[in-house]
Design an enzyme around this catalytic site. Sequence first.
Site, PDB file in Angstrom:
ATOM      1  N   ASP A 246       0.802  -1.219   0.155  1.00  0.00           N
ATOM      2  CA  ASP A 246      -0.037  -0.155  -0.123  1.00  0.00           C
ATOM      3  C   ASP A 246       0.859   1.283  -0.027  1.00  0.00           C
ATOM      4  OD1 ASP A 246      -2.398   1.543   0.518  1.00  0.00           O
ATOM      5  OD2 ASP A 246      -1.477   2.058   2.522  1.00  0.00           O
TER       6      ASP A 246
ATOM      7  N   ASP B 205      -0.341   5.462   0.813  1.00  0.00           N
ATOM      8  CA  ASP B 205      -0.458   6.300   1.980  1.00  0.00           C
ATOM      9  C   ASP B 205      -0.597   5.803   3.345  1.00  0.00           C
ATOM     10  OD1 ASP B 205      -0.693   8.560   3.451  1.00  0.00           O
ATOM     11  OD2 ASP B 205      -2.607   9.446   2.079  1.00  0.00           O
TER      12      ASP B 205
END
Lengths: 254, 254
Positions: free
Chosen positions: B10, B12
Amino acid sequence: MNKYEGYLIDLDGTMYRGTESIPEAVRFVASLRTKGIPYLFVTNNSSKTPEQVADHLKYFGIEAEKKDIFTTSMAAAEYLHENHTLTSIYVIGERGLTTALKEKGFRLTDSDPEAVIIGIDRKITYEKLAKACLSVRNGAMFFSTNGDVALPTERGLLPGNGAITSVITVSTQKEPIFIGKPHSIIMEQALKVLGIPKEKTLMIGDNYDTDILAGINVEMDTLLVHTGVTTKEALKAKEIQPTYVVDNLAEWTV
Amino acid sequence: MNKYEGYLIDLDGTMYRGTESIPEAVRFVASLRTKGIPYLFVTNNSSKTPEQVADHLKYFGIEAEKKDIFTTSMAAAEYLHENHTLTSIYVIGERGLTTALKEKGFRLTDSDPEAVIIGIDRKITYEKLAKACLSVRNGAMFFSTNGDVALPTERGLLPGNGAITSVITVSTQKEPIFIGKPHSIIMEQALKVLGIPKEKTLMIGDNYDTDILAGINVEMDTLLVHTGVTTKEALKAKEIQPTYVVDNLAEWTV
């Protein structure tokens, strides 16, 4: 003569159908006027001022003035004025809503408002929705003029205010207080304006899920007229039936 | 050395936090590169092209090229291309989504499309939502890049694509097929691009409800890193736990 001394009456589907006139409805309103029976048109339309709604009715041959019209925007403004100590409001909506709020003396602002209210806005932007979400997350009270999910137009069913409201509800996980039918606030406000006890007033409309439920929710008698949304088939499935059902308003004598 | 031959990662909250760098994440990616271990950044961001996402990572000191990035827009374009005989699509979204769809040869149109897809669009209008609703009511398939309800920004949490999508869902009463995390489509597409069997791949993210659930939904091992959204307290309440949990990525040796 029946027992009702006053009437609350829906508009689209009841007094006209889209751009089409309903002659029985025109004659029904003429009878009310002739006999001097009080009535009020009650609409979930938040975008128009009462003057604009009255003009629209005249187009269909129905005599109407500003004082005969009660919109969800007027109900919202009255309710906020009576029930809260709010002074500043962030508004998403069209002229009917902003005008009604200004007439009650509210300060409309996008900077740290005490409440957010949303009505249909065909000029909605991401920035407007963003400001509403930030304000609601920041503790502002949250109101919506109505939960209608679809708006009937000549192009088909477009998104209604209830659908646009869901952006804020889904994003902030906070439910608004809805003003319009089938919720009680608009009905309670309308009954005050009409000035007739609800036991002696009949709610007339074509849409079970808004008009008839609104009447049921405030424990009024209701009359469903099959000139609009709710079909006989759909009505059969409803657990609580309207007090009366007619095919058109020629069947109801005032 | 651990058993994983590839990583889905992932962005952010995992690789950076808003505008802030995470040094342990920078060193983690440097290790993967040094050792030649395959990885792919998997993001629900539909608005940016992979080149734009790579540039954003470089800003935080993370080496990245277009080929290292897999956005939900790329997943959507690939999925629609592989699984349907669609040719015409009505798109609400920003450059990342329109570019990905055009690259797969779709014809983007607002006239009688076979499908509607919505990604975050900071230039959303009532007319765009109206066209989407009319098309979905008219039988077009309905897709959404992701269900994220809020978009973290320096101003606070703004409406995410899941919140905007709800206008169409609520109005038409039709649920979209969601592409992004925690849904499986983006993960299945990312695994194909990575080219490593899912049994030998680890999903890394900071958000239980998107990243970790996405891994769980496709039966992959998962690593939750506490540098972003999901707190230790919140994690305790989850019935299915991640395979691994670390405070930061310095605790994980590749």
